[in-house]
Design an enzyme around this catalytic site. Sequence first.
Site, PDB file in Angstrom:
ATOM      1  N   ASP A  45       0.850  -1.195   0.000  1.00 48.23           N
ATOM      2  CA  ASP A  45       0.000   0.000   0.000  1.00 48.23           C
ATOM      3  C   ASP A  45       0.881   1.238   0.000  1.00 48.23           C
ATOM      4  O   ASP A  45       1.577   1.516   0.976  1.00 48.23           O
ATOM      5  CB  ASP A  45      -0.894  -0.003   1.247  1.00 48.23           C
ATOM      6  CG  ASP A  45      -1.878   1.156   1.243  1.00 48.23           C
ATOM      7  OD1 ASP A  45      -3.012   0.965   0.781  1.00 48.23           O
ATOM      8  OD2 ASP A  45      -1.497   2.259   1.691  1.00 48.23           O
ATOM      9  N   TYR A  50       3.198   9.775  -0.613  1.00 52.20           N
ATOM     10  CA  TYR A  50       4.286   9.222   0.212  1.00 52.20           C
ATOM     11  C   TYR A  50       5.662   9.424  -0.440  1.00 52.20           C
ATOM     12  O   TYR A  50       6.679   9.176   0.190  1.00 52.20           O
ATOM     13  CB  TYR A  50       4.084   7.721   0.495  1.00 52.20           C
ATOM     14  CG  TYR A  50       2.788   7.344   1.166  1.00 52.20           C
ATOM     15  CD1 TYR A  50       1.961   8.304   1.744  1.00 52.20           C
ATOM     16  CD2 TYR A  50       2.364   6.011   1.212  1.00 52.20           C
ATOM     17  CE1 TYR A  50       0.755   7.948   2.338  1.00 52.20           C
ATOM     18  CE2 TYR A  50       1.175   5.650   1.815  1.00 52.20           C
ATOM     19  CZ  TYR A  50       0.365   6.627   2.372  1.00 52.20           C
ATOM     20  OH  TYR A  50      -0.822   6.253   2.950  1.00 52.20           O
ATOM     21  N   LYS A  75      -2.573   5.911  -4.513  1.00 56.31           N
ATOM     22  CA  LYS A  75      -3.665   6.848  -4.219  1.00 56.31           C
ATOM     23  C   LYS A  75      -3.449   8.183  -4.914  1.00 56.31           C
ATOM     24  O   LYS A  75      -2.308   8.629  -5.076  1.00 56.31           O
ATOM     25  CB  LYS A  75      -3.769   7.089  -2.701  1.00 56.31           C
ATOM     26  CG  LYS A  75      -3.721   5.802  -1.882  1.00 56.31           C
ATOM     27  CD  LYS A  75      -3.921   6.014  -0.399  1.00 56.31           C
ATOM     28  CE  LYS A  75      -3.622   4.737   0.371  1.00 56.31           C
ATOM     29  NZ  LYS A  75      -2.227   4.584   0.794  1.00 56.31           N
ATOM     30  N   HIS A 108      -7.511   9.704  -2.177  1.00 57.14           N
ATOM     31  CA  HIS A 108      -6.837   9.624  -0.875  1.00 57.14           C
ATOM     32  C   HIS A 108      -7.646  10.263   0.263  1.00 57.14           C
ATOM     33  O   HIS A 108      -7.711   9.721   1.366  1.00 57.14           O
ATOM     34  CB  HIS A 108      -5.457  10.283  -0.996  1.00 57.14           C
ATOM     35  CG  HIS A 108      -4.455   9.832   0.011  1.00 57.14           C
ATOM     36  ND1 HIS A 108      -3.112   9.736  -0.256  1.00 57.14           N
ATOM     37  CD2 HIS A 108      -4.585   9.460   1.306  1.00 57.14           C
ATOM     38  CE1 HIS A 108      -2.471   9.311   0.824  1.00 57.14           C
ATOM     39  NE2 HIS A 108      -3.348   9.153   1.796  1.00 57.14           N
TER      40      HIS A 108
HETATM   41  N1  LIG Z   1      -5.234   6.567   3.612  1.00 64.28           N
HETATM   42  C1  LIG Z   1      -4.624   7.291   4.527  1.00 64.28           C
HETATM   43  O1  LIG Z   1      -4.932   8.481   4.728  1.00 64.28           O
HETATM   44  C2  LIG Z   1      -3.542   6.660   5.356  1.00 64.28           C
HETATM   45  C3  LIG Z   1      -3.030   7.332   6.477  1.00 64.28           C
HETATM   46  C4  LIG Z   1      -2.037   6.700   7.216  1.00 64.28           C
HETATM   47  C5  LIG Z   1      -1.577   5.454   6.857  1.00 64.28           C
HETATM   48  N2  LIG Z   1      -2.097   4.827   5.739  1.00 64.28           N
HETATM   49  C6  LIG Z   1      -1.611   3.483   5.307  1.00 64.28           C
HETATM   50  O2  LIG Z   1      -1.715   2.572   6.392  1.00 64.28           O
HETATM   51  C7  LIG Z   1      -0.430   1.989   6.642  1.00 64.28           C
HETATM   52  C8  LIG Z   1      -0.302   1.650   8.101  1.00 64.28           C
HETATM   53  O3  LIG Z   1      -0.573   2.778   8.929  1.00 64.28           O
HETATM   54  P1  LIG Z   1       0.541   3.623   9.687  1.00 64.28           P
HETATM   55  O4  LIG Z   1       1.869   3.320   9.103  1.00 64.28           O
HETATM   56  O5  LIG Z   1       0.141   5.040   9.698  1.00 64.28           O
HETATM   57  O6  LIG Z   1       0.425   3.129  11.184  1.00 64.28           O
HETATM   58  P2  LIG Z   1       0.579   1.734  11.938  1.00 64.28           P
HETATM   59  O7  LIG Z   1       0.864   0.633  10.991  1.00 64.28           O
HETATM   60  O8  LIG Z   1      -0.564   1.657  12.883  1.00 64.28           O
HETATM   61  O9  LIG Z   1       1.823   2.021  12.880  1.00 64.28           O
HETATM   62  C9  LIG Z   1       3.113   2.106  12.442  1.00 64.28           C
HETATM   63  C10 LIG Z   1       3.952   2.342  13.723  1.00 64.28           C
HETATM   64  O10 LIG Z   1       3.935   1.134  14.496  1.00 64.28           O
HETATM   65  C11 LIG Z   1       5.270   0.678  14.688  1.00 64.28           C
HETATM   66  N3  LIG Z   1       5.236  -0.789  14.585  1.00 64.28           N
HETATM   67  C12 LIG Z   1       5.027  -1.532  13.472  1.00 64.28           C
HETATM   68  N4  LIG Z   1       5.064  -2.841  13.774  1.00 64.28           N
HETATM   69  C13 LIG Z   1       5.293  -2.943  15.097  1.00 64.28           C
HETATM   70  C14 LIG Z   1       5.448  -4.033  15.986  1.00 64.28           C
HETATM   71  N5  LIG Z   1       5.353  -5.296  15.560  1.00 64.28           N
HETATM   72  N6  LIG Z   1       5.678  -3.765  17.297  1.00 64.28           N
HETATM   73  C15 LIG Z   1       5.764  -2.494  17.732  1.00 64.28           C
HETATM   74  N7  LIG Z   1       5.632  -1.413  16.942  1.00 64.28           N
HETATM   75  C16 LIG Z   1       5.405  -1.643  15.620  1.00 64.28           C
HETATM   76  C17 LIG Z   1       6.096   1.334  13.611  1.00 64.28           C
HETATM   77  O11 LIG Z   1       7.392   1.594  14.062  1.00 64.28           O
HETATM   78  P3  LIG Z   1       8.717   1.061  13.296  1.00 64.28           P
HETATM   79  O12 LIG Z   1       8.653   1.547  11.874  1.00 64.28           O
HETATM   80  O13 LIG Z   1       9.830   1.660  14.080  1.00 64.28           O
HETATM   81  O14 LIG Z   1       8.664  -0.442  13.383  1.00 64.28           O
HETATM   82  C18 LIG Z   1       5.359   2.662  13.400  1.00 64.28           C
HETATM   83  O15 LIG Z   1       5.781   3.616  14.368  1.00 64.28           O
HETATM   84  C19 LIG Z   1       0.533   3.081   6.149  1.00 64.28           C
HETATM   85  O16 LIG Z   1       1.841   2.625   5.987  1.00 64.28           O
HETATM   86  C20 LIG Z   1      -0.144   3.487   4.875  1.00 64.28           C
HETATM   87  O17 LIG Z   1       0.092   2.520   3.856  1.00 64.28           O
HETATM   88  C21 LIG Z   1      -3.065   5.412   4.998  1.00 64.28           C
END
Ligand SMILES: NC(=O)c1ccc[n+]([C@@H]2O[C@H](COP(=O)([O-])OP(=O)(O)OC[C@H]3O[C@@H](n4cnc5c(N)ncnc54)[C@H](OP(=O)(O)O)[C@@H]3O)[C@@H](O)[C@H]2O)c1
Length: 275
Positions: A45, A50, A75, A108
């Site tokens: 994704d 990004y 997106k 998006h």
């Molecule tokens: N459509 C939208 O508006 C939108 C907005 C935000 C995100 N997204 C999508 O959703 C995806 C996921 O969301 P997100 O990246 O915002 O948040 P997330 O996946 O909830 O959280 C990522 C955070 O969690 C940590 N983490 C990951 N795996 C872990 C584990 N096993 N144990 C402990 N900590 C862990 C990561 O740190 P480290 O990197 O240090 O491991 C990072 O700080 C994004 O990458 C993107 O593709 C979409």
Amino acid sequence: MTIPTVQFNDGNSIPQLGFGVFKVDPAGTERIVLDALEAGYRHIDTAAFYDNEEGVGAAIARSGIPREELFVTTKLWNDRQSGDEPLRAIDESLAKLGLDHVDLYLVHWPAPAKGDYVNAWQKLVEIRDAGKARSIGVSNFLPEHLAAVIEATDVVPAVDQIELHPAYQQRDVTDYAAARGIRIEAWGPLGQGKYPLFEEEPVAAAARAHGKSPAQVVLRWHLQQGNIVFPKSNSPERVRENLDLFDFALTDAEQAAIISLERGGRVSAHPNEVN
Ligand SMILES: NC(=O)c1ccc[n+]([C@@H]2O[C@H](COP(=O)([O-])OP(=O)(O)OC[C@H]3O[C@@H](n4cnc5c(N)ncnc54)[C@H](OP(=O)(O)O)[C@@H]3O)[C@@H](O)[C@H]2O)c1
């Protein structure tokens, strides 16, 4: 390991677990996406916003994995919603990804102050019909935004990708989507690390009971809720950890205890405020 798939309202299917690359810096993207593909992820994704579509494309090319085994989402950013801009934006994204189509293309944000999201959706229908996106959907859409695009086109988005984690489950949006066959993609599935989710007792207790990490418990909770998830990590160990979810299952009681963590609190912006 077999990652389950979820079927869309257009007949296409998506791996329910993928790898997200928000805040993965452009220079490091190729390496970490290659790690993810080597670990077994087949769903990536990304987004034009990004600024790392080239890295995703480079990793895909280097992996040697046949294109038909991969599921790639990107997106349309908010400043490309008007006129024919979406038609140019998808071509730019495809060039950066080195692909001739994506599997899923999303609007998006609704960016309602711009007033262009219905136009953007009409253009995504054209993009799908031209074969440049196999499926189309939206992100951060509230029921009022979903209603407007369905009313204008009679095309129901395949997904709505929304902020969703145990403290913020958006029942109003998920109920509206479920009634119309729109799948939910949960972004920020781990709460983006912005609140102490892993210390909540239902999460910690389930982790102890199953010999899993709190992150694995929360991701497993999403899968059992039916959500599509793609946790992000910059750490190769966590990339592998987040894929290791298929040798245990939460009980109904554990699932319900995590549902009770709802607090009605976003960790990110309100969709009407991102323009
Ligand atoms: N459509 C939208 O508006 C939108 C907005 C935000 C995100 N997204 C999508 O959703 C995806 C996921 O969301 P997100 O990246 O915002 O948040 P997330 O996946 O909830 O959280 C990522 C955070 O969690 C940590 N983490 C990951 N795996 C872990 C584990 N096993 N144990 C402990 N900590 C862990 C990561 O740190 P480290 O990197 O240090 O491991 C990072 O700080 C994004 O990458 C993107 O593709 C979409």
